[in-house]
Design an enzyme around this catalytic site. Structure first.
Site, PDB file in Angstrom:
ATOM      1  N   LYS A  94       3.807   0.263 -11.686  1.00 29.91           N
ATOM      2  CA  LYS A  94       4.660   0.264 -10.488  1.00 29.91           C
ATOM      3  C   LYS A  94       6.132   0.211 -10.907  1.00 29.91           C
ATOM      4  O   LYS A  94       6.496  -0.523 -11.836  1.00 29.91           O
ATOM      5  CB  LYS A  94       4.292  -0.959  -9.646  1.00 29.91           C
ATOM      6  CG  LYS A  94       4.980  -1.056  -8.307  1.00 29.91           C
ATOM      7  CD  LYS A  94       4.455  -2.282  -7.553  1.00 29.91           C
ATOM      8  CE  LYS A  94       5.071  -2.426  -6.187  1.00 29.91           C
ATOM      9  NZ  LYS A  94       4.543  -3.609  -5.466  1.00 29.91           N
ATOM     10  N   SER A 103       2.808  -2.853  -0.973  1.00 30.44           N
ATOM     11  CA  SER A 103       3.839  -1.989  -1.488  1.00 30.44           C
ATOM     12  C   SER A 103       3.443  -1.182  -2.716  1.00 30.44           C
ATOM     13  O   SER A 103       4.114  -0.200  -3.049  1.00 30.44           O
ATOM     14  CB  SER A 103       5.070  -2.830  -1.829  1.00 30.44           C
ATOM     15  OG  SER A 103       4.759  -3.785  -2.835  1.00 30.44           O
ATOM     16  N   SER A 133       0.362  -6.908  -1.608  1.00 29.26           N
ATOM     17  CA  SER A 133       0.756  -5.573  -2.087  1.00 29.26           C
ATOM     18  C   SER A 133      -0.103  -4.971  -3.196  1.00 29.26           C
ATOM     19  O   SER A 133       0.025  -3.788  -3.500  1.00 29.26           O
ATOM     20  CB  SER A 133       2.212  -5.594  -2.547  1.00 29.26           C
ATOM     21  OG  SER A 133       3.052  -5.722  -1.434  1.00 29.26           O
TER      22      SER A 133
END
Lengths: 470, 59
Positions: A81, A156, A180
């Site tokens: 990420k 997210s 997330s």
């Protein structure tokens, strides 16, 4: 139809790599072929690091050929990420403000994976600054759910979930502040684990809300999750919240069955206002586990009713403190869906924040009591199926419209408040979309969560559906 | 409420336009509804630990 190498899990690739039946270069090329073919549809990557990856794969190939096999992750491609720092590589946090940020050091988790010989294929899309759960990113484009390209992958860590599900990488790392990791894992039909707060170092990841943030693995299988977790867990003096717990080889603690396992179920909070398809799938999974020898126990957690307020106060106040100066000096550089909650976060009082922390403590005490009576607690990961991109409300069972950007963390958020470990694993499908079940354990008992998840996965293989896109 | 919210934010140096103000008010009102549940919370005076306690809890 035979699988291409990018479709394999780590647990399948590792023995082939160790026995020199395949090369890390072949696996890495297969991943990049898939990225070339598919990622313009899904948009899971913000940046692809092909040259460095191929170079790294060649080094790994030579090491393995010369007998220096480092372990299960050696030569395995992974993507991370884009709020986790890579020394010398652009790390954007999915934002305009940090679009040219180049960290001077690696995050501790990146360092640990490098030591294991992981090949990094790139940085993955996310909701801007990880502050939201859609990954409908205004600066780098919306990430799409591989199961239905019109729908969100969750967030997210949406890029991390979509990339693993669509075989655009073998495994990934996400961060989790209100859900997330678990939200995109549920929506994309993969395994995602938020470890105990303090087990995995957060040094070198950009904070969203420091007291709630976690880093964890997102993978195709439970065993893969255990491999990645055992590589990244461990004390780190650079992270003030890190804790020196016992090192565990999680992958060797799977396969113990679930006979006698006590599963806590809380009807009052976790089965209220849930999409009927989700409820049906999770209840069926609980019945299956009971038939296999587990016992279901209703558990009482009185402070859950305050958890939504406590979660919102904390998850909205801490980011506003972090972004306060930019919110004053360059508000137009935030996407609208991040700018608004940052402004709302400015409105809470110190008393609100501190009462929220009191609720957290109370919840912790109640969960300590719960885990005297049960080994794990199981809940739906999410109250509904993946919404369409751009949609803001979800209708639950033709009865109630909910504003989903906040409702989405209703079941996951309590375990950020408490820091307790929690995983999402697929437990069914409805309308061609995956459904996730959340397994929660006592602090530092990721082994119990993973063993339960592994049992379920091994006994429900036929449930696995094929992605509708190739 | 809208005026009060705009004033609180602008006093901090944060700009708010009319459209944003309406959305902020809407979100803030939803939070106030959740806050109502807190009236029944029997918060213990001793539970004052800031809970970024490593491990999620201590014995």
């Amino acid at each position: 139809m035979s699988k291409s190498l990018n479709q394999f899990a780590i647990e399948e690739l590792a023995p082939m790599l160790e026995n020199k039946e395949i090369s890390p270069v072949e696996v890495t090329n297969a991943v990049f072929n898939q990225i070339d073919e598919m990622d313009d549809k899904i948009n899971s990557y913000i940046s692809v690091t092909k040259d460095q990856a191929i170079m790294g794969a060649k080094v790994a190939e030579q090491e393995i050929l010369s007998g220096n096999y480092r372990g299960k992750l050696h030569g395995v491609p992974m993507a991370i990420k884009d709020n986790i720092y890579f020394k010398g590589s652009k790390t954007t946090m999915g934002s305009k403000i940090h679009q040219n940020f180049i960290p001077e050091y690696d995050a501790t988790v990146v360092e640990k994976l490098r030591d294991q010989g992981v090949i990094f294929t790139g940085k993955l899309n996310l909701h801007e600054y990880a502050w939201g759960a859609t990954t409908n990113n205004p600066h780098y484009g919306a990430c799409r759910n591989p199961w239905d390209l019109d729908r969100i992958p969750g967030g997210s860590s949406g890029g991390s979930g979509a990339a693993v599900a669509a075989h655009l990488t073998i495994a990934s790392l996400g961060t989790d502040t209100g859900g997330s990791i678990r939200i995109p894992s549920s929506f994309c039909g993969i395994i995602g684990l938020k470890p105990t707060h303090g087990l995995v170092s957060k040094h070198g990841s950009f904070p969203l809300a420091w007291s709630l943030d976690h880093i964890g693995p997102m993978t195709k299988t439970v065993k893969d999750n255990a491999y990645v977790l055992e590589a990244i867990a461990g004390f780190d003096s650079k992270d003030p919240s890190s804790i020196n717990s016992d090192r565990k080889t999680y992958s060797s603690m799977l396969g113990n069955g679930i006979k006698g396992l006590r599963i806590g179920v809380n009807e009052e909070y976790f089965f209220k206002d849930v999409d009927e398809n989700v409820e049906k799938a999770v209840r069926q999974a609980l019945l299956d586990l009971e038939k296999a020898g587990a016992t279901l126990v209703e558990v009482d957690i009185p402070s859950m009713v305050y958890s939504e307020f406590a979660e919102l106060v904390t998850i909205m106040s801490e980011p506003s403190a972090i972004h306060h100066d930019n919110l004053i000096s360059r508000p137009e550089d935030f996407g609208e869906d991040v700018r608004l909650p940052l402004k709302v976060g400015e409105l809470f009082s110190a008393v609100d924040y501190l009462q929220a922390q009191q609720v957290r403590w109370q919840l912790n005490i109640e969960f300590q009591k719960v885990f005297q009576d049960v080994d794990v607690v199981i809940t739906p990961t999410l109250p509904f199926l993946p919404p369409k991109i751009g949609q803001l409300t979800v209708n639950i069972n033709n009865k109630k419209d909910v504003y989903y950007p906040t409702d989405i963390i209703r079941f996951t958020g309590p375990f950020n408040l408490t820091g307790l470990p929690a995983a999402s694993i697929p437990c069914g499908y409805a309308n061609g979309l995956p459904i996730g079940m959340q397994i929660v354990g006592p602090a530092f008992r990721e082994d119990i969560i993973l063993n339960t998840a592994y049992f379920y996965e091994q006994t429900h293989m036929p449930l696995k559906e094929e992605l509708p896109i190739r | 409420m809208e005026k009060e919210i705009i004033s609180r934010l602008t006093n901090k140096g944060i700009k708010v336009n009319q459209e944003e103000a309406m959305q902020i008010v809407e979100q803030w009102q939803a939070i106030q509804n959740l806050r109502k549940s807190m009236h029944n919370a029997k918060l213990e005076a001793n539970n004052i630990g800031l809970v970024n306690q490593p491990g999620g809890y201590k014995e």
